[in-house]
Design a protein around this motif. Structure first.
Motif, PDB file in Angstrom:
ATOM      1  N   SER A  42       1.107  -1.938   0.437  1.00 58.46           N
ATOM      2  CA  SER A  42      -0.359   0.229   0.354  1.00 58.46           C
ATOM      3  C   SER A  42       1.054   1.485   0.214  1.00 58.46           C
ATOM      4  O   SER A  42       1.622   1.834  -1.008  1.00 58.46           O
ATOM      5  CB  SER A  42      -1.232   0.143   1.151  1.00 58.46           C
ATOM      6  N   GLN A  43       0.681   1.333   1.562  1.00 58.07           N
ATOM      7  CA  GLN A  43       1.894   3.215   1.044  1.00 58.07           C
ATOM      8  C   GLN A  43       2.778   2.937   1.817  1.00 58.07           C
ATOM      9  O   GLN A  43       3.863   4.381   1.767  1.00 58.07           O
ATOM     10  CB  GLN A  43       0.937   4.094   1.806  1.00 58.07           C
ATOM     11  N   ARG A  44       3.556   2.202   1.230  1.00 60.51           N
ATOM     12  CA  ARG A  44       5.289   1.979   2.180  1.00 60.51           C
ATOM     13  C   ARG A  44       5.914   2.454   0.841  1.00 60.51           C
ATOM     14  O   ARG A  44       5.482   2.116   0.035  1.00 60.51           O
ATOM     15  CB  ARG A  44       5.249   0.227   2.313  1.00 60.51           C
ATOM     16  N   LEU A  45       6.769   3.589   0.665  1.00 60.48           N
ATOM     17  CA  LEU A  45       7.180   4.373   0.387  1.00 60.48           C
ATOM     18  C   LEU A  45       8.247   3.158  -1.064  1.00 60.48           C
ATOM     19  O   LEU A  45       9.310   2.713  -0.654  1.00 60.48           O
ATOM     20  CB  LEU A  45       8.386   5.839   0.690  1.00 60.48           C
ATOM     21  N   THR A  46       8.197   4.104  -2.111  1.00 64.13           N
ATOM     22  CA  THR A  46       9.025   3.690  -2.666  1.00 64.13           C
ATOM     23  C   THR A  46       9.901   4.637  -3.644  1.00 64.13           C
ATOM     24  O   THR A  46       9.541   5.945  -3.579  1.00 64.13           O
ATOM     25  CB  THR A  46       8.112   2.649  -4.162  1.00 64.13           C
ATOM     26  N   ASP A  47      10.807   4.229  -4.844  1.00 62.98           N
ATOM     27  CA  ASP A  47      11.510   5.170  -5.885  1.00 62.98           C
ATOM     28  C   ASP A  47      10.529   5.561  -6.322  1.00 62.98           C
ATOM     29  O   ASP A  47      11.406   6.374  -7.648  1.00 62.98           O
ATOM     30  CB  ASP A  47      12.777   5.927  -5.616  1.00 62.98           C
ATOM     31  N   GLY A  48       9.300   4.995  -7.196  1.00 59.87           N
ATOM     32  CA  GLY A  48       8.707   5.575  -8.420  1.00 59.87           C
ATOM     33  C   GLY A  48       8.312   6.235  -8.268  1.00 59.87           C
ATOM     34  O   GLY A  48       8.058   7.763  -7.118  1.00 59.87           O
ATOM     35  N   PRO A  49       7.576   6.782  -9.695  1.00 61.68           N
ATOM     36  CA  PRO A  49       6.714   8.028 -10.148  1.00 61.68           C
ATOM     37  C   PRO A  49       5.888   8.129  -9.153  1.00 61.68           C
ATOM     38  O   PRO A  49       5.370   9.373  -9.141  1.00 61.68           O
ATOM     39  CB  PRO A  49       6.123   7.763 -11.567  1.00 61.68           C
ATOM     40  N   GLY A  50       5.353   6.970  -8.247  1.00 60.51           N
ATOM     41  CA  GLY A  50       3.676   7.596  -7.435  1.00 60.51           C
ATOM     42  C   GLY A  50       4.177   7.970  -6.146  1.00 60.51           C
ATOM     43  O   GLY A  50       3.699   8.820  -5.370  1.00 60.51           O
ATOM     44  N   GLY A  51       5.367   7.991  -5.856  1.00 59.18           N
ATOM     45  CA  GLY A  51       5.894   7.585  -4.314  1.00 59.18           C
ATOM     46  C   GLY A  51       6.000   6.443  -3.205  1.00 59.18           C
ATOM     47  O   GLY A  51       6.563   6.768  -2.294  1.00 59.18           O
ATOM     48  N   SER A  52       4.719   5.488  -3.741  1.00 57.03           N
ATOM     49  CA  SER A  52       4.269   4.111  -2.764  1.00 57.03           C
ATOM     50  C   SER A  52       4.014   3.259  -3.341  1.00 57.03           C
ATOM     51  O   SER A  52       3.673   3.760  -5.204  1.00 57.03           O
ATOM     52  CB  SER A  52       3.021   5.040  -1.906  1.00 57.03           C
ATOM     53  N   PHE A  53       3.576   2.457  -3.011  1.00 53.89           N
ATOM     54  CA  PHE A  53       3.448   1.203  -4.565  1.00 53.89           C
ATOM     55  C   PHE A  53       2.048   1.199  -4.621  1.00 53.89           C
ATOM     56  O   PHE A  53       2.134   0.839  -5.442  1.00 53.89           O
ATOM     57  CB  PHE A  53       3.586  -0.545  -3.114  1.00 53.89           C
ATOM     58  N   LEU A  54       1.213   2.123  -3.663  1.00 49.60           N
ATOM     59  CA  LEU A  54       0.154   1.905  -4.553  1.00 49.60           C
ATOM     60  C   LEU A  54      -0.447   3.453  -5.401  1.00 49.60           C
ATOM     61  O   LEU A  54      -1.014   2.850  -6.468  1.00 49.60           O
ATOM     62  CB  LEU A  54      -1.156   2.027  -2.770  1.00 49.60           C
ATOM     63  N   ASP A  55      -0.091   4.187  -5.053  1.00 46.49           N
ATOM     64  CA  ASP A  55       0.805   5.394  -6.726  1.00 46.49           C
ATOM     65  C   ASP A  55       0.935   5.070  -6.953  1.00 46.49           C
ATOM     66  O   ASP A  55       0.591   5.657  -8.570  1.00 46.49           O
ATOM     67  CB  ASP A  55       0.695   6.837  -5.423  1.00 46.49           C
ATOM     68  N   ASP A  56       2.495   3.944  -6.956  1.00 44.61           N
ATOM     69  CA  ASP A  56       3.022   3.805  -8.573  1.00 44.61           C
ATOM     70  C   ASP A  56       1.914   3.236  -9.572  1.00 44.61           C
ATOM     71  O   ASP A  56       2.303   3.571 -10.133  1.00 44.61           O
ATOM     72  CB  ASP A  56       4.190   3.066  -7.904  1.00 44.61           C
ATOM     73  N   TRP A  57       1.058   2.061  -8.367  1.00 42.01           N
ATOM     74  CA  TRP A  57      -0.056   1.387  -9.394  1.00 42.01           C
ATOM     75  C   TRP A  57      -0.683   2.044 -10.117  1.00 42.01           C
ATOM     76  O   TRP A  57      -0.668   1.739 -11.014  1.00 42.01           O
ATOM     77  CB  TRP A  57      -0.506   0.280  -8.337  1.00 42.01           C
ATOM     78  N   LEU A  58      -1.615   3.253  -9.048  1.00 43.39           N
ATOM     79  CA  LEU A  58      -2.792   3.721  -9.713  1.00 43.39           C
ATOM     80  C   LEU A  58      -1.541   4.733 -10.708  1.00 43.39           C
ATOM     81  O   LEU A  58      -2.730   5.255 -12.189  1.00 43.39           O
ATOM     82  CB  LEU A  58      -2.974   4.654  -8.698  1.00 43.39           C
ATOM     83  N   TYR A  59      -0.130   5.391 -11.089  1.00 42.69           N
ATOM     84  CA  TYR A  59      -0.039   6.258 -11.893  1.00 42.69           C
ATOM     85  C   TYR A  59       0.148   5.199 -13.143  1.00 42.69           C
ATOM     86  O   TYR A  59       0.434   5.375 -14.240  1.00 42.69           O
ATOM     87  CB  TYR A  59       1.049   6.896 -11.167  1.00 42.69           C
ATOM     88  N   ASN A  60       0.085   3.973 -13.367  1.00 41.71           N
ATOM     89  CA  ASN A  60       0.509   3.164 -14.021  1.00 41.71           C
ATOM     90  C   ASN A  60      -0.788   2.833 -14.879  1.00 41.71           C
ATOM     91  O   ASN A  60      -1.324   1.316 -15.292  1.00 41.71           O
ATOM     92  CB  ASN A  60       1.178   1.731 -13.739  1.00 41.71           C
ATOM     93  N   GLY A  61      -1.414   2.794 -13.917  1.00 38.72           N
ATOM     94  CA  GLY A  61      -3.209   2.605 -15.191  1.00 38.72           C
ATOM     95  C   GLY A  61      -4.128   1.472 -14.399  1.00 38.72           C
ATOM     96  O   GLY A  61      -4.751   0.883 -14.342  1.00 38.72           O
ATOM     97  N   GLY A  62      -3.807   1.741 -12.542  1.00 36.59           N
ATOM     98  CA  GLY A  62      -4.353   0.949 -11.696  1.00 36.59           C
ATOM     99  C   GLY A  62      -5.611   1.730 -11.368  1.00 36.59           C
ATOM    100  O   GLY A  62      -6.153   2.568 -11.519  1.00 36.59           O
ATOM    101  N   GLN A  63      -6.777   0.444 -11.342  1.00 35.66           N
ATOM    102  CA  GLN A  63      -8.429   0.661 -11.646  1.00 35.66           C
ATOM    103  C   GLN A  63      -8.740   0.249 -10.206  1.00 35.66           C
ATOM    104  O   GLN A  63      -8.763  -1.334  -9.353  1.00 35.66           O
ATOM    105  CB  GLN A  63      -9.057  -0.566 -12.517  1.00 35.66           C
ATOM    106  N   ILE A  64      -9.196   1.134  -9.257  1.00 35.16           N
ATOM    107  CA  ILE A  64      -9.770   1.245  -7.776  1.00 35.16           C
ATOM    108  C   ILE A  64      -9.927  -0.364  -7.772  1.00 35.16           C
ATOM    109  O   ILE A  64     -10.708  -1.568  -6.567  1.00 35.16           O
ATOM    110  CB  ILE A  64      -9.914   1.900  -7.158  1.00 35.16           C
ATOM    111  N   ALA A  65     -11.441  -0.850  -8.877  1.00 33.82           N
ATOM    112  CA  ALA A  65     -12.572  -1.523  -7.948  1.00 33.82           C
ATOM    113  C   ALA A  65     -11.932  -3.134  -9.159  1.00 33.82           C
ATOM    114  O   ALA A  65     -11.610  -3.987  -7.477  1.00 33.82           O
ATOM    115  CB  ALA A  65     -13.340  -1.083  -9.816  1.00 33.82           C
ATOM    116  N   ASP A  66     -10.499  -3.517  -9.123  1.00 34.78           N
ATOM    117  CA  ASP A  66      -9.971  -3.851  -9.400  1.00 34.78           C
ATOM    118  C   ASP A  66      -9.572  -4.979  -8.038  1.00 34.78           C
ATOM    119  O   ASP A  66      -9.213  -5.509  -7.331  1.00 34.78           O
ATOM    120  CB  ASP A  66      -9.077  -4.415 -10.513  1.00 34.78           C
ATOM    121  N   LEU A  67      -8.430  -3.889  -7.551  1.00 36.83           N
ATOM    122  CA  LEU A  67      -8.086  -4.132  -5.982  1.00 36.83           C
ATOM    123  C   LEU A  67      -9.185  -4.226  -4.984  1.00 36.83           C
ATOM    124  O   LEU A  67      -8.762  -5.275  -3.820  1.00 36.83           O
ATOM    125  CB  LEU A  67      -7.420  -2.784  -5.540  1.00 36.83           C
TER     126      LEU A  67
END
Length: 264
Positions: free
Chosen positions: A95-120
Motif C-alpha cells: 500500500s503506502q510504503r514508500l518507493t522511489d517510483g513515480p507515485g512515491g508509494s506502491f499504491l500510487d505507483d500502481w495507480l500512476y500506471n493505470g491501476g483500477q481501484i475496482a480491481d483492487l
C-alpha cells in the motif's frame, strides 16, 4: 512423432474483458457462453491482465475457469506473470510504503500506471494465490514464452525452472526490495530489436532457457511501428524470425489477435 496439438498465445489484456471474449469465440476456443471448446489445444496468456482497462478481475477469473475446463478435455490453459500483476499485488500488500517510483508509494505507483481501484477491491485470496504462483517464463513447442522483450530474466537463474522458483518465492515474500527491483527490470524494453545485437540477445536467451523462438508481449506493436493501435491486426515477427511480439495494444484501440504457434 505424436499427434500435433494446436498451441495458441494471447498477449497483454489490460482489463479488456469484452475484447478477450471476442477473440476466444472467434478462434473457436470458447463457445458463446465462454465455456472451453478448444479440446486438447494449449492456450497461453502472456500476462498483464490488469490496469488501463476496467475488467482485470474478469479476465483473471475467466482464465482460471478455462484452466479447469480445459483439463477435462485434455487441453491446457497457461498464464505468465506480467509486471502489472506484480504491481497490483505490491499495491495490495504494501500500500503506502514508500518507493522511489513515480507515485512515491506502491499504491500510487500502481495507480500512476493505470491501476483500477475496482480491481483492487475485488481481489480475493484465491486471486492472490493464483497470481503469486504464475511462472515468469515457459517453453512450449520450442517457443520460449515470456512477458517482456527483455533479458533481465537471465539474472534470476540458469534455467527456466530456477527463474520461476525465484519469482515464486519473491511473489510470496514480504520483501519490498524484490518487488521494487523486478518492477525496475520490467522497464527494459526492445532488447531484441537492435539488429545483430538483438539477434545475439535472442540466441543468449534461447541457449539459456530453451526453445528456438521467443514470443513476448509487454511492448505494444503499435509503439514499435509508430502507428495507431487500430491498425495492428497481426503479430510482429522480427530478428530474422527469432522473436515474435504479440502485444496487440488492446488498451490502445487494437482489436487484438490470437497467435497460433507454428512448429519450427
Amino acid at each position: 512423432m505424436g499427434e500435433i496439438r494446436p498451441a495458441y498465445v494471447i498477449g497483454d489484456l489490460h482489463g479488456q474483458f469484452e475484447k478477450l471474449c471476442r477473440l476466444l469465440i472467434h478462434a473457436g476456443l470458447v463457445d458463446n457462453s465462454l465455456s472451453w471448446q478448444g479440446k486438447d489445444s494449449r492456450l497461453v496468456f502472456l500476462g498483464d491482465f490488469f490496469d488501463r482497462g476496467p475488467e482485470g478481475i474478469g479476465c483473471v477469473e475467466l482464465i482460471m475457469r478455462l484452466q479447469d475446463q480445459a483439463r477435462l478435455t485434455g487441453g491446457k490453459v497457461l498464464a505468465l506473470l506480467g509486471n502489472h500483476e506484480i504491481m497490483i499485488l505490491s499495491a495490495q500488500r504494501f500500500s503506502q510504503r514508500l518507493t522511489d517510483g513515480p507515485g512515491g508509494s506502491f499504491l500510487d505507483d500502481w495507480l500512476y500506471n493505470g491501476g483500477q481501484i475496482a480491481d483492487l477491491q475485488r481481489l480475493t485470496e484465491a486471486h492472490i494465490a493464483w497470481l503469486s504462483n504464475l511462472p515468469a517464463l515457459l517453453v512450449v513447442e520450442e517457443h520460449l514464452l515470456l512477458h517482456s522483450d527483455a533479458v533481465f530474466y537471465q539474472q534470476y537463474g540458469a534455467s527456466a525452472a530456477e527463474v520461476n522458483a525465484v519469482f515464486r518465492a519473491g511473489m510470496h515474500s514480504q520483501q519490498t526490495s524484490f518487488f521494487e527491483q523486478v518492477l525496475k527490470n520490467f522497464g527494459e524494453r526492445g532488447a531484441f530489436l537492435d539488429g545483430q545485437l538483438g539477434k545475439a540477445r535472442c540466441w543468449q536467451m534461447l541457449d539459456q532457457f530453451g526453445g528456438k523462438r521467443i514470443v513476448h508481449g509487454h511492448t505494444p506493436i503499435a509503439k514499435v511501428l509508430g502507428c495507431p493501435g487500430s491498425e495492428v491486426q497481426l503479430p510482429l515477427m522480427y530478428a530474422d524470425g527469432l522473436a515474435v511480439n504479440v502485444d496487440g495494444g488492446l488498451y490502445m484501440g487494437g482489436k487484438g489477435f490470437v497467435y497460433q504457434m507454428e512448429y519450427i
